[in-house]
Enzyme design. Sequence first.
Site, PDB file in Angstrom:
ATOM      1  N   ASP A  82       0.824  -1.209   0.000  1.00  0.00           N
ATOM      2  CA  ASP A  82       0.000   0.000   0.000  1.00  0.00           C
ATOM      3  C   ASP A  82       0.857   1.259   0.000  1.00  0.00           C
ATOM      4  O   ASP A  82       2.042   1.236   0.337  1.00  0.00           O
ATOM      5  CB  ASP A  82      -0.952   0.010   1.200  1.00  0.00           C
ATOM      6  CG  ASP A  82      -0.222  -0.065   2.531  1.00  0.00           C
ATOM      7  OD1 ASP A  82       0.727  -0.874   2.649  1.00  0.00           O
ATOM      8  OD2 ASP A  82      -0.577   0.674   3.464  1.00  0.00           O
ATOM      9  N   GLU A 144       0.061  -1.291   5.730  1.00  0.00           N
ATOM     10  CA  GLU A 144       1.158  -0.835   6.591  1.00  0.00           C
ATOM     11  C   GLU A 144       1.007   0.634   6.943  1.00  0.00           C
ATOM     12  O   GLU A 144       1.360   1.056   8.054  1.00  0.00           O
ATOM     13  CB  GLU A 144       2.497  -1.074   5.883  1.00  0.00           C
ATOM     14  CG  GLU A 144       3.731  -0.794   6.746  1.00  0.00           C
ATOM     15  CD  GLU A 144       4.228   0.646   6.684  1.00  0.00           C
ATOM     16  OE1 GLU A 144       5.093   1.011   7.493  1.00  0.00           O
ATOM     17  OE2 GLU A 144       3.739   1.413   5.822  1.00  0.00           O
TER      18      GLU A 144
END
Length: 383
Positions: A82, A144
């Site tokens: 991400d 994350e």
Amino acid sequence: MKNKLPPFIEIYRALIATPSISATEEALDQSNADLITLLADWFKDLGFNVEVQPVPGTRNKFNMLASCGQGAGGLLLAGHTDTVPFDDGRWTRDPFTLTEHDGKLYGLGTADMKGFFAFILDALRDVDVTKLKKPLYILATADEETSMAGARYFAETTALRPDCAIIGEPTSLQPVRAHKGHISNAIRIQGQSGHSSDPARGVNAIELMHDAIGHILQLRDNLKERYHYEAFTVPYPTLNLGHIHGGDASNRICACCELHMDIRPLPGMTLNELNGLLNDALAPVNERWPGRLTVDELHPPIPGYECPPNHQLVEVVEKLLGAKTEVVNYCTEAPFIQTLCPTLVLGPGSINQAHQPDEYLETRFIKPTRELITQVIHHFCWH
């Protein structure tokens, strides 16, 4: 087959072109499913077994584990899929188009950290994975940038215990073996509203919060005096009061007050220990005003992290790079992967470019990163 794998720059381009933003705000949050599919197909082409796992408690997010080789131990290379949202209007280039200019590769996720997967895939192009003597694992995680839900879930559920792991966050290829953690809390006080002309008929939440802040600042001083780790530029746990709000009118006794604070603990400090210290600090307020003060997590806590400095992973990487390991103040997924095996944080690009408009990775990192990945695979999976 390996001949199906696109050239390095085309892998990089495809990763950047596949949006995978994670955000606490639902309107901005995106699934990483398309990116996971890209990675899964490429690793299958290289002969890896691939497992894709939904991550519970997320908005259609997935982890991917690619593995090859048999037996115990081996090496885990990990990273997150991400990115943060981009600042619309502040980018001078399309965030989702890989653009090369003046020795830099621009795009959202070039440094933090989709690019790491392009480097892994390119390095594996010349590796015969059927001849590995120990397993090689590639982990791609979700979220994350928000909750670290992907790394948490993987660490909680996997039976894997590699010999060691490397997380490819942008460290400018300087190995990192420790960082602080992060805990963020909301302190909420419920008072009793009333007309300001008669203070005795109410309970002023701002005044109670004033009392609570005094005890929290005492805790800050105690943390600074009691805990030290000299390798950090700020060698003690920090405590910050970041946001406060209370009341709605000058002629009304404040009924509610809310304070947001964070603590950045040193490696070795447990989350239970910190929660105990905070609760002890606020105990006098709770005793005087029972039932009016609560402490709630704003975000899932991240513990501090440290890889043993004498571990073989540290020695090997320091020798390969000719550089000593460092400690940093920002957080990564390392505390969760470290529960499985000794872990270093090491990757191309600079943390200074992360979360910035016109994010980029300098092309000077391409050759040494590819060489480093090849070398650590040879050392930990062929010996």
